[in-house]
Design a protein around this motif. Structure first.
Motif, PDB file in Angstrom:
ATOM      1  N   GLU A 171       0.844  -1.183   0.000  1.00  0.00           N
ATOM      2  CA  GLU A 171       0.000   0.000   0.000  1.00  0.00           C
ATOM      3  C   GLU A 171       0.883   1.238   0.000  1.00  0.00           C
ATOM      4  OE1 GLU A 171      -3.574   2.116   2.545  1.00  0.00           O
ATOM      5  OE2 GLU A 171      -3.042   0.042   2.962  1.00  0.00           O
ATOM      6  N   ARG A 172       0.557   2.159  -0.881  1.00  0.00           N
ATOM      7  CA  ARG A 172       1.251   3.447  -0.920  1.00  0.00           C
ATOM      8  C   ARG A 172       0.239   4.501  -0.503  1.00  0.00           C
ATOM      9  NH1 ARG A 172       2.925   3.993  -6.089  1.00  0.00           N
ATOM     10  NH2 ARG A 172       4.700   2.695  -5.644  1.00  0.00           N
ATOM     11  N   ARG A 173       0.564   5.194   0.578  1.00  0.00           N
ATOM     12  CA  ARG A 173      -0.351   6.206   1.113  1.00  0.00           C
ATOM     13  C   ARG A 173      -0.044   7.570   0.510  1.00  0.00           C
ATOM     14  NH1 ARG A 173       0.949   2.633   5.025  1.00  0.00           N
ATOM     15  NH2 ARG A 173      -0.756   1.611   6.099  1.00  0.00           N
ATOM     16  N   GLU A 174      -1.084   8.289   0.177  1.00  0.00           N
ATOM     17  CA  GLU A 174      -0.929   9.616  -0.405  1.00  0.00           C
ATOM     18  C   GLU A 174      -0.746  10.650   0.692  1.00  0.00           C
ATOM     19  OE1 GLU A 174      -3.176  12.536  -3.598  1.00  0.00           O
ATOM     20  OE2 GLU A 174      -4.206  10.776  -2.848  1.00  0.00           O
ATOM     21  N   ARG A 225       0.654   6.584  -8.462  1.00  0.00           N
ATOM     22  CA  ARG A 225      -0.425   5.674  -8.087  1.00  0.00           C
ATOM     23  C   ARG A 225      -0.395   5.471  -6.581  1.00  0.00           C
ATOM     24  NH1 ARG A 225      -0.521   0.955 -12.658  1.00  0.00           N
ATOM     25  NH2 ARG A 225      -0.947   2.346 -14.382  1.00  0.00           N
ATOM     26  N   TYR A 226      -1.531   5.664  -5.961  1.00  0.00           N
ATOM     27  CA  TYR A 226      -1.666   5.472  -4.521  1.00  0.00           C
ATOM     28  C   TYR A 226      -2.718   4.406  -4.278  1.00  0.00           C
ATOM     29  CZ  TYR A 226       0.865   9.864  -4.119  1.00  0.00           C
ATOM     30  OH  TYR A 226       1.819  10.840  -4.210  1.00  0.00           O
TER      31      TYR A 226
END
Length: 144
Positions: A78-81, A92-93
């Motif tokens: 998971e990539r958090r914005e 891409r988040y």
């Protein structure tokens, strides 16, 4: 005067497929509606099967989970914005997930993962080569 560089032909086809695939990614049964695919490359090196995944901007200790079960390796990330006053973003988040069927002959008990410069590398030991099968002798029944 600078000359425009010609893009390597090999790279065009994967990019084209990625572009065509984006609208349909959510329709894949293996992916949750909010999940995005993780791009992998794989190869064999010495006695290990190597998988490399592009995951830039991820904290591997907090945001990555790797599981294996019955010959299927799953990577979730998971990539958090971060909230900023930005005009536009093409990053891409959100959730990323991908499940891959491992090749036959890997040892699921010997898996190692490292993360360096945005690349997750997973190596899996190749098990000793086993006999593919054996011939079964057919016995004749006594005639009555």
């Amino acid at each position: 005067m600078s000359m425009p560089m010609r893009r390597e032909q090999r790279g065009l086809i994967p990019d084209l497929f990625d572009w065509l695939e984006l609208p349909f990614a959510a329709l894949r049964p293996s992916m949750a509606p909010t999940a995005q695919p993780i791009k992998f490359e794989d190869y064999f090196k010495d006695d290990r099967y190597v998988l490399r995944a592009e995951l830039p901007g991820i904290d591997p200790e907090k945001d990555v989970e790797i599981t294996v079960s019955h010959g299927v390796l799953t990577v979730r990330a998971e990539r958090r914005e971060e909230q900023r006053d930005q005009r536009r973003t093409e990053f891409r988040y959100g959730s990323f997930t991908r499940s891959l069927t491992l090749p036959p002959g890997v040892d699921e008990n010997d898996i190692k993962a490292t993360y360096d410069k945005g690349v997750l590398e997973i190596t899996i030991k190749l098990a000793e080569a086993k006999e593919e099968g054996r011939r079964i002798q057919i016995e004749s029944k006594p005639q009555t």
